[in-house]
Write a protein that holds these residues in place. Structure first.
Motif, PDB file in Angstrom:
ATOM      1  N   ALA A 105      47.653  46.256  51.457  1.00  0.00           N
ATOM      2  CA  ALA A 105      47.039  47.556  51.947  1.00  0.00           C
ATOM      3  C   ALA A 105      47.478  48.795  51.127  1.00  0.00           C
ATOM      4  CB  ALA A 105      47.384  47.507  53.442  1.00  0.00           C
ATOM      5  N   LEU A 106      48.609  48.744  50.607  1.00  0.00           N
ATOM      6  CA  LEU A 106      49.045  50.103  49.817  1.00  0.00           C
ATOM      7  C   LEU A 106      48.316  49.922  48.613  1.00  0.00           C
ATOM      8  CD1 LEU A 106      52.968  49.936  50.521  1.00  0.00           C
ATOM      9  CD2 LEU A 106      51.264  51.620  51.176  1.00  0.00           C
ATOM     10  N   THR A 107      48.257  48.696  47.848  1.00  0.00           N
ATOM     11  CA  THR A 107      47.504  48.788  46.689  1.00  0.00           C
ATOM     12  C   THR A 107      46.128  49.224  46.742  1.00  0.00           C
ATOM     13  OG1 THR A 107      48.745  46.517  45.936  1.00  0.00           O
ATOM     14  CG2 THR A 107      46.623  46.943  44.823  1.00  0.00           C
ATOM     15  N   ASP A 108      45.548  48.800  47.835  1.00  0.00           N
ATOM     16  CA  ASP A 108      43.966  49.175  48.012  1.00  0.00           C
ATOM     17  C   ASP A 108      44.073  50.835  48.135  1.00  0.00           C
ATOM     18  OD1 ASP A 108      43.318  46.653  47.908  1.00  0.00           O
ATOM     19  OD2 ASP A 108      43.011  46.482  49.747  1.00  0.00           O
ATOM     20  N   LEU A 109      45.181  51.092  48.773  1.00  0.00           N
ATOM     21  CA  LEU A 109      45.080  52.677  49.031  1.00  0.00           C
ATOM     22  C   LEU A 109      45.180  53.572  47.816  1.00  0.00           C
ATOM     23  CD1 LEU A 109      45.464  54.970  51.128  1.00  0.00           C
ATOM     24  CD2 LEU A 109      47.640  54.539  51.210  1.00  0.00           C
ATOM     25  N   ALA A 130      53.354  50.262  35.521  1.00  0.00           N
ATOM     26  CA  ALA A 130      53.160  49.661  36.812  1.00  0.00           C
ATOM     27  C   ALA A 130      52.773  48.284  36.763  1.00  0.00           C
ATOM     28  CB  ALA A 130      52.003  50.347  37.484  1.00  0.00           C
ATOM     29  N   LEU A 131      51.986  47.891  35.870  1.00  0.00           N
ATOM     30  CA  LEU A 131      51.727  46.187  35.507  1.00  0.00           C
ATOM     31  C   LEU A 131      53.011  45.429  35.186  1.00  0.00           C
ATOM     32  CD1 LEU A 131      49.597  44.180  35.230  1.00  0.00           C
ATOM     33  CD2 LEU A 131      49.055  44.653  33.007  1.00  0.00           C
ATOM     34  N   SER A 132      53.523  45.968  34.278  1.00  0.00           N
ATOM     35  CA  SER A 132      54.888  45.136  33.816  1.00  0.00           C
ATOM     36  C   SER A 132      55.768  44.822  34.873  1.00  0.00           C
ATOM     37  CB  SER A 132      55.457  45.598  32.717  1.00  0.00           C
ATOM     38  OG  SER A 132      55.981  46.824  32.909  1.00  0.00           O
ATOM     39  N   LEU A 133      56.068  45.886  35.872  1.00  0.00           N
ATOM     40  CA  LEU A 133      56.900  45.860  36.940  1.00  0.00           C
ATOM     41  C   LEU A 133      56.241  44.877  38.025  1.00  0.00           C
ATOM     42  CD1 LEU A 133      57.953  49.652  37.165  1.00  0.00           C
ATOM     43  CD2 LEU A 133      59.476  47.642  36.539  1.00  0.00           C
ATOM     44  N   THR A 140      51.388  39.641  42.559  1.00  0.00           N
ATOM     45  CA  THR A 140      50.091  39.114  41.781  1.00  0.00           C
ATOM     46  C   THR A 140      48.991  39.848  42.127  1.00  0.00           C
ATOM     47  OG1 THR A 140      50.900  36.778  41.622  1.00  0.00           O
ATOM     48  CG2 THR A 140      48.697  37.248  41.236  1.00  0.00           C
ATOM     49  N   TYR A 141      48.729  40.381  43.385  1.00  0.00           N
ATOM     50  CA  TYR A 141      47.620  41.006  43.800  1.00  0.00           C
ATOM     51  C   TYR A 141      47.770  42.238  43.423  1.00  0.00           C
ATOM     52  CZ  TYR A 141      44.182  43.262  46.717  1.00  0.00           C
ATOM     53  OH  TYR A 141      42.826  44.017  47.189  1.00  0.00           O
ATOM     54  N   LEU A 142      48.745  42.825  43.403  1.00  0.00           N
ATOM     55  CA  LEU A 142      48.816  44.122  42.636  1.00  0.00           C
ATOM     56  C   LEU A 142      48.563  44.218  41.117  1.00  0.00           C
ATOM     57  CD1 LEU A 142      49.316  47.101  42.612  1.00  0.00           C
ATOM     58  CD2 LEU A 142      51.833  46.658  42.506  1.00  0.00           C
ATOM     59  N   ALA A 143      49.117  43.242  40.453  1.00  0.00           N
ATOM     60  CA  ALA A 143      48.821  42.993  38.874  1.00  0.00           C
ATOM     61  C   ALA A 143      47.193  42.750  38.703  1.00  0.00           C
ATOM     62  CB  ALA A 143      49.669  41.946  38.536  1.00  0.00           C
ATOM     63  N   LEU A 144      46.841  41.938  39.457  1.00  0.00           N
ATOM     64  CA  LEU A 144      45.462  41.889  39.117  1.00  0.00           C
ATOM     65  C   LEU A 144      44.592  42.896  39.399  1.00  0.00           C
ATOM     66  CD1 LEU A 144      44.921  38.188  40.591  1.00  0.00           C
ATOM     67  CD2 LEU A 144      45.317  38.980  38.135  1.00  0.00           C
ATOM     68  N   GLN A 145      44.797  43.734  40.303  1.00  0.00           N
ATOM     69  CA  GLN A 145      44.108  44.891  40.791  1.00  0.00           C
ATOM     70  C   GLN A 145      44.210  45.954  39.507  1.00  0.00           C
ATOM     71  OE1 GLN A 145      41.586  45.174  43.040  1.00  0.00           O
ATOM     72  NE2 GLN A 145      42.358  42.993  43.416  1.00  0.00           N
ATOM     73  N   LEU A 146      45.304  46.130  39.169  1.00  0.00           N
ATOM     74  CA  LEU A 146      45.571  47.088  37.983  1.00  0.00           C
ATOM     75  C   LEU A 146      45.087  46.318  36.831  1.00  0.00           C
ATOM     76  CD1 LEU A 146      49.715  47.621  38.406  1.00  0.00           C
ATOM     77  CD2 LEU A 146      47.870  49.044  38.772  1.00  0.00           C
ATOM     78  N   LEU A 147      44.796  45.469  36.657  1.00  0.00           N
ATOM     79  CA  LEU A 147      43.867  44.793  35.558  1.00  0.00           C
ATOM     80  C   LEU A 147      42.739  45.052  35.751  1.00  0.00           C
ATOM     81  CD1 LEU A 147      45.710  41.434  34.419  1.00  0.00           C
ATOM     82  CD2 LEU A 147      45.597  43.408  33.165  1.00  0.00           C
ATOM     83  N   GLU A 148      42.049  44.735  36.659  1.00  0.00           N
ATOM     84  CA  GLU A 148      40.548  45.287  36.966  1.00  0.00           C
ATOM     85  C   GLU A 148      40.257  46.752  36.894  1.00  0.00           C
ATOM     86  OE1 GLU A 148      37.396  44.188  40.467  1.00  0.00           O
ATOM     87  OE2 GLU A 148      39.324  43.104  40.440  1.00  0.00           O
TER      88      GLU A 148
END
Length: 320
Positions: A105-109, A130-133, A140-148
């Protein structure tokens, strides 16, 4: 508004108490002449004695509704939320121990905020993005969203995240080519074995990664050469990786691709070897596209053991 011994103003504590208290406090302050909207937003970004803003605290605590309320009240996502480490809200989320549901939820926000794109590759005082952290914390979800969204991938982060997860990102190679991320492109090509699904993938506009290359620069031509070689390998035309331009690995993350590169070179060399014509020994001689004798010095390429001449080969004297 005076801060207490922890450098916290009442608005800070109101944010920690939740959405109702924060909303009521902001509504009360807006009724006062001095407290304009910009001034209230500035107060909501005031850090405590540890350099942490209310947004940092609520994000690391997993309070989604309060974080949304702070952003709605004018808190800027680009504000440094942890001044001791120069971290933004994305860093705070990536370094937190928030559970799966609040993390999503926070990632999407945060990534829905217009300022998020400018913060993707911002580094803290330790040089971490942020990606490396997120990768090191196994978010994983946050990392993939950052990559996208376009965060820069590194071979180290790719290894920790895993090839299968990286390939879940739509048009990931297109994004790396667009960003001219040579190291990540090289890692992805080698790690995936230049598979057809990666090298010849098409985006929504029907373009392959090679169609995205900006020629005219050294980096652009290097990427184009890498992708062209990978495409040939994917279609079975060559052994691949010959023109990738790898050098000796400088870190552990490049060791794997160096080994694959050397193995590919060895396979390519074996294809250019012929046996002695006389058939009396198993000595191999390197074969080159030339005539029976060397065009440079006239010497014949011969077997080192029995003297038999090969039909075609490199001159043992001048190497032509």
């Amino acid at each position: 508004i005076l801060p207490d011994s922890n450098a916290c103003i009442p608005l800070f504590y109101a944010a920690l108490r939740g959405v109702r208290m924060l909303t009521a406090t902001v509504r009360h302050l807006r009724g006062l002449e001095k407290f304009t909207t910009d001034y209230i937003s500035e107060l909501l970004e005031t850090p405590n004695s540890h350099g942490q803003t209310p947004l940092h605290v609520v994000i690391t605590s997993g309070h989604v509704a309060t974080a949304a309320c702070l952003l709605r009240e004018g808190v800027r996502l680009a504000t440094v939320t942890d001044q001791s480490l120069a971290r933004t809200a994305l860093h705070s989320l990536a370094a937190s121990d928030v559970s799966s549901a609040p993390m999503r939820a926070l990632t999407d926000l945060l990534l829905a905020n217009p300022d998020a794109k400018r913060l993707l590759d911002v580094r803290d005082t330790h040089g971490a993005t942020a990606l490396s952290l997120a990768v090191h914390r196994s978010h994983t979800y946050l990392a993939l969203q950052l990559l996208e969204k376009g965060a820069s991938l590194t071979p180290e982060a790719g290894e920790l995240l895993g090839l299968d997860n990286v390939l879940k990102v739509p048009s990931v190679l297109h994004s790396l080519v667009r960003a001219e991320n040579v190291r990540a492109i090289r890692w992805l090509l080698v790690r995936s074995g230049s598979s057809v699904e990666v090298v010849l993938a098409r985006d929504k506009a029907g373009r392959t990664p090679r169609d995205m290359v900006r020629l005219g620069t050294v980096t652009g031509h290097r990427i184009h050469s890498m992708l062209l070689s990978a495409e040939d390998h994917a279609m079975g035309l060559t052994d691949g990786y010959i023109e990738v331009g790898l050098s000796r690995p400088e870190d552990d993350a490049e060791a794997l691709q160096w080994e694959v590169y050397q193995a590919a070179l060895a396979r390519q060399r074996r294809k250019r070897m012929v046996r002695c014509l006389r058939g009396c020994c198993n000595v191999m001689m390197c074969r080159a596209p030339c005539c029976l004798s060397c065009s440079g010095c006239g010497a014949d390429p011969k077997c080192g053991r029995c003297g038999g001449r090969a039909t075609c080969g490199e001159c043992p004297e001048c190497g032509r």
